[in-house]
Design an enzyme around this catalytic site. Structure first.
Site, short mmCIF file in Angstrom:
data_model
loop_
_atom_site.label_atom_id
_atom_site.label_comp_id
_atom_site.label_asym_id
_atom_site.label_seq_id
_atom_site.Cartn_x
_atom_site.Cartn_y
_atom_site.Cartn_z
N ARG A 1 -20.55 -3.99 50.31
CA ARG A 1 -20.47 -2.76 50.97
C ARG A 1 -19.04 -2.25 51.00
NH1 ARG A 1 -25.44 -2.94 55.18
NH2 ARG A 1 -27.19 -3.48 53.83
N ARG B 1 -18.56 -6.84 60.71
CA ARG B 1 -18.67 -5.75 59.30
C ARG B 1 -17.93 -6.20 58.48
NH1 ARG B 1 -20.65 -0.79 59.78
NH2 ARG B 1 -20.76 -0.64 61.90
N GLU C 1 -26.94 -5.52 65.57
CA GLU C 1 -27.89 -5.16 65.03
C GLU C 1 -28.09 -6.09 63.79
OE1 GLU C 1 -27.93 -1.16 62.86
OE2 GLU C 1 -28.92 -2.02 61.30
N SER D 1 -33.04 -4.31 60.46
CA SER D 1 -33.56 -3.04 60.38
C SER D 1 -34.68 -3.08 59.58
CB SER D 1 -32.26 -2.27 59.84
OG SER D 1 -32.93 -0.73 60.19
N ARG E 1 -23.94 -11.41 61.32
CA ARG E 1 -24.16 -11.15 62.59
C ARG E 1 -25.21 -12.22 63.37
NH1 ARG E 1 -24.76 -4.68 62.28
NH2 ARG E 1 -22.74 -4.19 61.25
#
Length: 450
Positions: free
Chosen positions: A287, A302, A374, A377, A416
């Site tokens: 990403r 991130r 998070e 998801s 994470r």
RNA sequence: GGAGGGGUGGCCGAGCGGUUGAUGGCGGCGGUCUUGAAAACCGCUAUCCCCCUUGGGGAUCGUGGGUUCGAAUCCCACCCCCUCCGCCA
């Protein structure tokens, strides 16, 4: 991709649903383009029907042999037998049909181009519209309207000040940020020693959990995919900025295994009783994080490249709501067995991801960073991706194909999860206790004492 | 990267430029026969789109162009698969 029929039948419903997501899309162009497209199709079809009719008649007449004079015309009737006269009639009929068709310059081609143009325009427009939320999704404009559905576990209380993972990891020499940057720039990192082994142990353990206990089939897909695969999942054309692309071979690096898993059955019509499919895949995820420039720059919250275990389901439409709940439970099980306190958050309409009709996030507590992270998801994408990737199934032999529903959820993302583990299981001496379930594969019960 | 071969319906496999959405076979579904089953025989067996929707029409033979009154069939480009050679983890 939304169903064009829905626009025709209930434009107000579509408008309201899109508005609830904060997407004020103009529906007029959709309906207008659709009307123009249909008019052009109708006109073209009629012309082709005429052409086919004539062609058929010509086909029946073709090959009639007739004696011709020097100027290429049939001989007068007086010089012909009755049989030859009959052939002459056929021949002349053929010639007149052919000349007639030749004479009118063919507007079919122009109409075909018109239809194609309109379809491209309409398709491009439809590809930019997000999925419609399910009716039971709470309405809201942003994350503040999200709803905490349930919580599990109590955040641990510390007799000392818990460190953030970047401090812990650096002291334990299990994550090397400097050398990651040296190799690839900011937001890249190197796992070493127990850090690398921890990631591998977690991946193996999660894959085993989902395959052996939750009934998923393990898939190892390509991490580089064609453009249409990115379109199928909904990442293109809208989120081009967040993707890495190889110019030379025109391939895209996947931001999640959801992308190749969506297109695994692209273009297929699945046999009755084939469904449901449950897939689990661990892949690297790439990403660019352009939108988050400057945010979360410390640590591994991130990053540009990470591993993620992804759960994916392909189901019959009437089961997708129920299957979403199960999918969330499957992801939750990872956190429960690692004894990491977490909460389940239902996203409101304004916070839903582009292809999602209903989503739950799993957020795990990170005591060092002092935030809920998070790590998963889970989304029901209904028939949105199925339409884009053209994935259908047949209920019964011979039944009309219908679009499947697809669901995806992280089960779970590695960096994470590692943050939560390191920060939660840290000791006052700077070491980190290894959770019970990982000890067999880690071969140690504490990180940093190697 | 080089040299060949090939892409047709769920599968196999035909297809002199003209009534070919496409012969035939297999598989599948339904029926006849049978106590039942098998065999045999008969019928059905793709997808998408449009419309004046118990019906009518159009499109689709890897994809996109071209030639033609008319293309699965001829021409061009591209994609994919297979075989051999080279290179390589």
């Amino acid at each position: 991709m939304l169903d064009i029929e829905l626009f025709r039948r209930s434009p107000d419903l579509v408008r309201l649903a899109l508005r609830s997501r904060g997407d004020e899309a103009a529906l007029h162009p959709v309906l207008e383009l659709d009307a123009r497209r249909r008019a052009a199709i109708k006109e073209g079809d009629e012309l082709r029907a005429r052409r086919n009719q004539v062609s058929q008649e010509m086909g029946a007449l073709v090959g009639t042999q007739v004696a011709l004079d020097k100027s290429g015309n049939p001989l007068p009737d007086e010089q012909l037998t009755p049989k030859e006269q009959k052939a002459k009639v056929d021949y002349l009929r053929f010639r007149s049909l052919r000349d007639d068709m030749r004479a009118r310059s063919n507007p079919i081609k122009a109409l075909e181009e018109e239809v194609k143009r309109l379809e491209q325009e309409l398709g491009a427009l439809l590809l930019t519209l997000p999925n419609l939320p399910r009716p039971d999704v709470p309405v809201g404009t942003d994350a503040s309207a999200n709803v905490i559905v349930r919580s599990w576990g109590e955040p641990r209380s510390f007799p000392f000040e818990p460190l953030p993972h970047w401090d812990l990891a650096e002291r334990l020499r299990i994550i090397d940020f400097q050398r990651g940057a040296k190799l690839s720039g900011s937001r890249f990192y190197v796992l070493s020693g127990h850090g690398a082994r921890l990631e591998r142990a977690l991946v193996n353990w999660m894959l085993d959990l989902h395959t052996r206990e939750h009934g998923y089939t393990e898939i190892a897909p390509p991490a580089l995919v064609r453009q249409e695969v990115m379109v199928g999942s909904g990442n293109l054309p809208k989120f081009r900025d967040n993707l890495y692309h190889d110019d030379e071979d025109d391939l895209w690096l996947i931001p999640t295994a959801e992308v190749p898993l969506t297109s695994l059955h692209a273009g297929e019509i699945l046999e009755p009783a084939a469904l449901p499919f449950s897939y689990v895949a661990c892949t690297p995820c790439f990403r660019r994080e352009k939108a988050a420039a400057g945010r979360d720059t410390r640590g591994i919250k991130r990053v540009h490249q990470f591993e993620k275990v992804e759960l994916y389901k392909v189901v019959e439409p009437e089961h997708s709501d129920e299957v979403l709940e199960r999918l969330v439970r499957d992801a939750e099980e990872v956190l429960r067995r690692l004894e990491l306190p977490y909460r389940v958050v239902q996203l409101c309409t304004g916070d839903l991801g582009f292809p999602s009709a209903k989503s739950y996030d799993l957020e795990v507590w990170a005591p060092g960073c002092r935030e809920w992270l998070e790590v998963s998801s889970c989304s029901n994408c209904t028939d949105f991706q199925a339409r884009r990737a053209n994935i259908r199934f047949r209920r019964h032999p011979g039944a009309r194909p219908e679009f499947v529903h697809t669901l995806n959820g992280s089960g779970v993302a590695l960096p994470r999860l590692m943050i939560a583990l390191l920060e939660t299981y840290q000791q006052s001496d700077g070491t980190v206790v290894v959770p019970e379930v990982l000890r067999p594969s880690m071969g140690t019960d504490a990180l940093g004492v190697e």
